[in-house]
Design a protein around this motif. Structure first.
Motif, PDB file in Angstrom:
ATOM      1  N   ASP A 260       0.803  -1.224   0.000  1.00 27.66           N
ATOM      2  CA  ASP A 260       0.000   0.000   0.000  1.00 27.66           C
ATOM      3  C   ASP A 260       0.836   1.275   0.000  1.00 27.66           C
ATOM      4  O   ASP A 260       0.299   2.373   0.198  1.00 27.66           O
ATOM      5  N   ILE A 261       2.131   1.156  -0.247  1.00 25.87           N
ATOM      6  CA  ILE A 261       2.984   2.343  -0.319  1.00 25.87           C
ATOM      7  C   ILE A 261       2.505   3.326  -1.396  1.00 25.87           C
ATOM      8  O   ILE A 261       2.451   4.540  -1.141  1.00 25.87           O
ATOM      9  N   PRO A 262       2.124   2.866  -2.606  1.00 27.94           N
ATOM     10  CA  PRO A 262       1.632   3.841  -3.598  1.00 27.94           C
ATOM     11  C   PRO A 262       0.417   4.629  -3.110  1.00 27.94           C
ATOM     12  O   PRO A 262       0.326   5.841  -3.361  1.00 27.94           O
ATOM     13  N   LEU A 263      -0.505   3.971  -2.432  1.00 31.10           N
ATOM     14  CA  LEU A 263      -1.671   4.678  -1.903  1.00 31.10           C
ATOM     15  C   LEU A 263      -1.242   5.717  -0.867  1.00 31.10           C
ATOM     16  O   LEU A 263      -1.731   6.864  -0.881  1.00 31.10           O
ATOM     17  N   ALA A 264      -0.353   5.334   0.032  1.00 34.86           N
ATOM     18  CA  ALA A 264       0.105   6.260   1.072  1.00 34.86           C
ATOM     19  C   ALA A 264       0.759   7.492   0.455  1.00 34.86           C
ATOM     20  O   ALA A 264       0.495   8.634   0.857  1.00 34.86           O
ATOM     21  N   LEU A 265       1.614   7.288  -0.548  1.00 39.81           N
ATOM     22  CA  LEU A 265       2.271   8.421  -1.204  1.00 39.81           C
ATOM     23  C   LEU A 265       1.259   9.281  -1.954  1.00 39.81           C
ATOM     24  O   LEU A 265       1.382  10.514  -1.986  1.00 39.81           O
ATOM     25  N   ASP A 266       0.254   8.651  -2.539  1.00 45.50           N
ATOM     26  CA  ASP A 266      -0.766   9.413  -3.247  1.00 45.50           C
ATOM     27  C   ASP A 266      -1.542  10.305  -2.284  1.00 45.50           C
ATOM     28  O   ASP A 266      -1.801  11.483  -2.581  1.00 45.50           O
TER      29      ASP A 266
ATOM     30  N   LEU B  95      -0.539  11.381   0.742  1.00 42.09           N
ATOM     31  CA  LEU B  95       0.358  12.408   1.271  1.00 42.09           C
ATOM     32  C   LEU B  95       0.582  13.525   0.262  1.00 42.09           C
ATOM     33  O   LEU B  95       0.568  14.711   0.610  1.00 42.09           O
ATOM     34  N   ALA B  96       0.776  13.147  -0.998  1.00 45.80           N
ATOM     35  CA  ALA B  96       0.962  14.172  -2.027  1.00 45.80           C
ATOM     36  C   ALA B  96      -0.308  15.002  -2.197  1.00 45.80           C
ATOM     37  O   ALA B  96      -0.254  16.229  -2.348  1.00 45.80           O
ATOM     38  N   ASP B  97      -1.449  14.334  -2.154  1.00 46.40           N
ATOM     39  CA  ASP B  97      -2.725  15.017  -2.333  1.00 46.40           C
ATOM     40  C   ASP B  97      -2.933  16.098  -1.271  1.00 46.40           C
ATOM     41  O   ASP B  97      -3.342  17.223  -1.575  1.00 46.40           O
ATOM     42  N   ILE B  98      -2.612  15.761  -0.010  1.00 48.60           N
ATOM     43  CA  ILE B  98      -2.926  16.707   1.063  1.00 48.60           C
ATOM     44  C   ILE B  98      -1.955  17.882   1.125  1.00 48.60           C
ATOM     45  O   ILE B  98      -2.303  18.945   1.642  1.00 48.60           O
ATOM     46  N   VAL B  99      -0.735  17.715   0.596  1.00 51.57           N
ATOM     47  CA  VAL B  99       0.206  18.842   0.633  1.00 51.57           C
ATOM     48  C   VAL B  99       0.247  19.622  -0.673  1.00 51.57           C
ATOM     49  O   VAL B  99       0.629  20.794  -0.686  1.00 51.57           O
ATOM     50  N   VAL B 100      -0.154  18.987  -1.781  1.00 56.94           N
ATOM     51  CA  VAL B 100      -0.123  19.667  -3.077  1.00 56.94           C
ATOM     52  C   VAL B 100      -1.453  20.334  -3.395  1.00 56.94           C
ATOM     53  O   VAL B 100      -1.487  21.442  -3.935  1.00 56.94           O
ATOM     54  N   GLU B 101      -2.561  19.692  -3.049  1.00 53.57           N
ATOM     55  CA  GLU B 101      -3.868  20.216  -3.426  1.00 53.57           C
ATOM     56  C   GLU B 101      -4.862  20.299  -2.273  1.00 53.57           C
ATOM     57  O   GLU B 101      -5.998  19.838  -2.390  1.00 53.57           O
TER      58      GLU B 101
ATOM     59  N   VAL C  57      11.586  16.635   1.314  1.00 53.03           N
ATOM     60  CA  VAL C  57      12.161  15.304   1.167  1.00 53.03           C
ATOM     61  C   VAL C  57      11.071  14.267   1.390  1.00 53.03           C
ATOM     62  O   VAL C  57      10.291  14.361   2.334  1.00 53.03           O
ATOM     63  N   VAL C  58      10.995  13.317   0.472  1.00 54.42           N
ATOM     64  CA  VAL C  58      10.103  12.162   0.625  1.00 54.42           C
ATOM     65  C   VAL C  58      10.955  11.019   1.163  1.00 54.42           C
ATOM     66  O   VAL C  58      12.032  10.727   0.629  1.00 54.42           O
ATOM     67  N   VAL C  59      10.475  10.383   2.226  1.00 58.10           N
ATOM     68  CA  VAL C  59      11.254   9.332   2.892  1.00 58.10           C
ATOM     69  C   VAL C  59      10.389   8.088   3.051  1.00 58.10           C
ATOM     70  O   VAL C  59       9.194   8.185   3.359  1.00 58.10           O
ATOM     71  N   ALA C  60      11.003   6.927   2.836  1.00 63.15           N
ATOM     72  CA  ALA C  60      10.314   5.656   3.065  1.00 63.15           C
ATOM     73  C   ALA C  60      11.295   4.687   3.715  1.00 63.15           C
ATOM     74  O   ALA C  60      12.432   4.558   3.266  1.00 63.15           O
TER      75      ALA C  60
ATOM     76  N   GLU D 100       7.206   6.684  -7.889  1.00 65.27           N
ATOM     77  CA  GLU D 100       5.938   7.144  -7.328  1.00 65.27           C
ATOM     78  C   GLU D 100       6.040   8.597  -6.872  1.00 65.27           C
ATOM     79  O   GLU D 100       5.143   9.415  -7.122  1.00 65.27           O
ATOM     80  N   ALA D 101       7.126   8.932  -6.195  1.00 70.44           N
ATOM     81  CA  ALA D 101       7.294  10.301  -5.689  1.00 70.44           C
ATOM     82  C   ALA D 101       7.377  11.303  -6.830  1.00 70.44           C
ATOM     83  O   ALA D 101       6.799  12.398  -6.768  1.00 70.44           O
ATOM     84  N   ALA D 102       8.099  10.946  -7.894  1.00 68.43           N
ATOM     85  CA  ALA D 102       8.232  11.850  -9.040  1.00 68.43           C
ATOM     86  C   ALA D 102       6.869  12.154  -9.646  1.00 68.43           C
ATOM     87  O   ALA D 102       6.589  13.295 -10.051  1.00 68.43           O
ATOM     88  N   ARG D 103       6.008  11.151  -9.696  1.00 70.29           N
ATOM     89  CA  ARG D 103       4.691  11.338 -10.300  1.00 70.29           C
ATOM     90  C   ARG D 103       3.728  12.037  -9.364  1.00 70.29           C
ATOM     91  O   ARG D 103       3.008  12.956  -9.748  1.00 70.29           O
ATOM     92  N   ARG D 104       3.723  11.611  -8.102  1.00 69.36           N
ATOM     93  CA  ARG D 104       2.723  12.135  -7.161  1.00 69.36           C
ATOM     94  C   ARG D 104       3.009  13.582  -6.748  1.00 69.36           C
ATOM     95  O   ARG D 104       2.084  14.367  -6.550  1.00 69.36           O
ATOM     96  N   PHE D 105       4.279  13.935  -6.592  1.00 64.10           N
ATOM     97  CA  PHE D 105       4.626  15.248  -6.046  1.00 64.10           C
ATOM     98  C   PHE D 105       5.049  16.251  -7.116  1.00 64.10           C
ATOM     99  O   PHE D 105       5.646  17.279  -6.794  1.00 64.10           O
TER     100      PHE D 105
END
Length: 399
Positions: A95-101, A103-109, A186-189, A201-206
């Motif tokens: 579920d890492i892709p969902l988590a990154l999606d 996180l990106a959603d709440i800080v970008v939009e 910084v995105v960290v996992a 994933e980070a490149a696409r989501r953020f």
């Protein structure tokens, strides 16, 4: 640890730390912006933005954010600090892709819905009230404000009821645009992660993060001073502090060792003298906080009012003596406490992710734990003593 770093063309850094024995991961995004990034009229804005990030985006409502992460057994969290703000999630590996999606959603939009904003400001006002009712928390806000007066570093992270109620959507959007930038993030996992997959994933989501870097805060100015207040309480809460060391100072590890040997545990000089020998306080400990260009070293004690006259002279005597006579056994014990605390905490993926984020934002790279341990081990008895003498040479701060 085996941290890997990739810097994307936008300037966004991505760090992973694979822990192959795990089936879970901690992921997060952190920014080098916190309460210190606020203008005077923005007091509490960084913390309000952190709260509002979870209150809906262009694609998700606040409820949908919570339901999506909990549907897969994960959880979300966030924290606003003086110089950094972080958003994090814990999930199963798949579920890492969902988590990154998310996180990106709440800080970008983030949407900043007016009704949600009104409710959340009221929630924060209640949070501020909770601190006001908790003297052993409040005394540290007062200490910081007195040590660094009339500047962002001295203002509380939460803000005041008046300042928070005066913030609006325009202020939130302005702060996010100014401070949440790719080069300052910084995105960290850590955990069951694959570096290349997280980078992709980070490149696409953020990709929606603004390029470049934000403004740097004004230099810190330590002043010292005295703030006291009488309240109808059972205990007296005292915090005494001196100017500390920035996190990149040559002697910062020596300062941390001195703080530990002075008041870092039950065997420390302050605990033994103040609690065990004299019975002056139930709680007594020392601390050293480092910032980008400043620091604060101090002692906190919770005691009865009858012992108020004795606590400061005894504390100062103990600290001064430690700065002259700390011995090898004490220094080695303090270093062992620091190393054990660090290594034990890093057994958890969330702690590793936070460790890498904080150090990368502070130093521009993740610090290998072996490097940190080596710097702790390198501190000598004389260096610890000298650090103590330097710490005690500034004007004091009392709250």
């Amino acid at each position: 640890m085996s941290a890997r770093l990739t810097v994307l063309p936008s300037g966004l850094s991505v760090i992973t730390d694979r822990m192959p024995e795990l089936g879970t991961a901690a992921v997060g995004v952190s920014f080098s912006a916190g309460a210190r990034s606020e203008a005077a009229e923005e007091h509490g804005l960084a913390h309000l933005l952190e709260h509002m990030a979870f209150k809906g985006t262009a694609r998700r409502s606040a409820r949908e954010i919570a339901e999506e992460i909990e549907q897969v057994g994960g959880d979300l969290n966030a924290a606003t600090g003086v110089e950094q703000t972080g958003y994090s999630a814990r999930v199963l590996a798949q579920d890492i892709p969902l988590a990154l999606d998310i996180l990106a959603d709440i800080v970008v939009e983030p949407r900043f819905d007016p009704e949600e904003l009104k409710r959340e400001k009221n929630v924060i006002v209640q949070e501020i009230g909770g601190v006001e009712d908790t003297p052993d928390d409040l005394v540290f806000d007062w200490l910081q404000e007195t040590a660094f007066p009339s500047q962002a570093l001295g203002r509380s992270i939460l803000g005041t009821p008046k300042s928070v109620c005066g913030l609006d959507e325009k202020a939130l959007r302005g702060f996010r645009e100014r401070c949440y930038r790719a080069k300052d993030a910084v995105v960290v996992a850590a955990g069951a992660v694959e570096h290349d997959a997280v980078v992709a994933e980070a490149a696409r989501r953020f990709e929606g993060l603004p390029a470049g870097e934000g403004e740097k805060p004004a230099p810190a100015r330590y002043a010292g001073g005295d703030r006291r207040a009488r309240r109808d309480l059972e205990q007296l809460h005292v915090a005494l502090a001196f100017e500390g060391r920035a996190y990149d100072a040559d002697d910062v590890y020596a300062a941390q060792v001195f703080a530990n040997l002075a008041g870092g545990g039950m065997s420390s000089r302050l605990f033994q003298e103040i609690r065990e020998e004299r019975g002056l306080a139930y709680t007594v400990n020392a601390f050293h906080w480092s910032y980008a260009d400043a620091g604060l070293f101090g002692v906190y004690a919770g005691l009865g009012a009858d012992d108020a006259a004795d606590i400061l002279p005894v504390t100062l005597d103990v600290l001064a003596e430690a700065a002259e006579t700390a011995d090898e056994r004490e220094v080695e014990r303090a270093k062992a406490q620091m190393k054990a605390g660090l290594l034990m905490s890093l057994e958890q993926p969330a702690a590793r992710a936070d460790h890498h984020a904080r150090h990368h934002l502070a130093f521009g790279r993740p610090l290998d734990v072996a490097e940190t341990v080596a710097k702790i081990e390198a501190v000598t008895v004389e260096e610890a003593r000298a650090a103590g003498r330097r710490l005690l040479s500034s004007a004091p701060t009392l709250a």
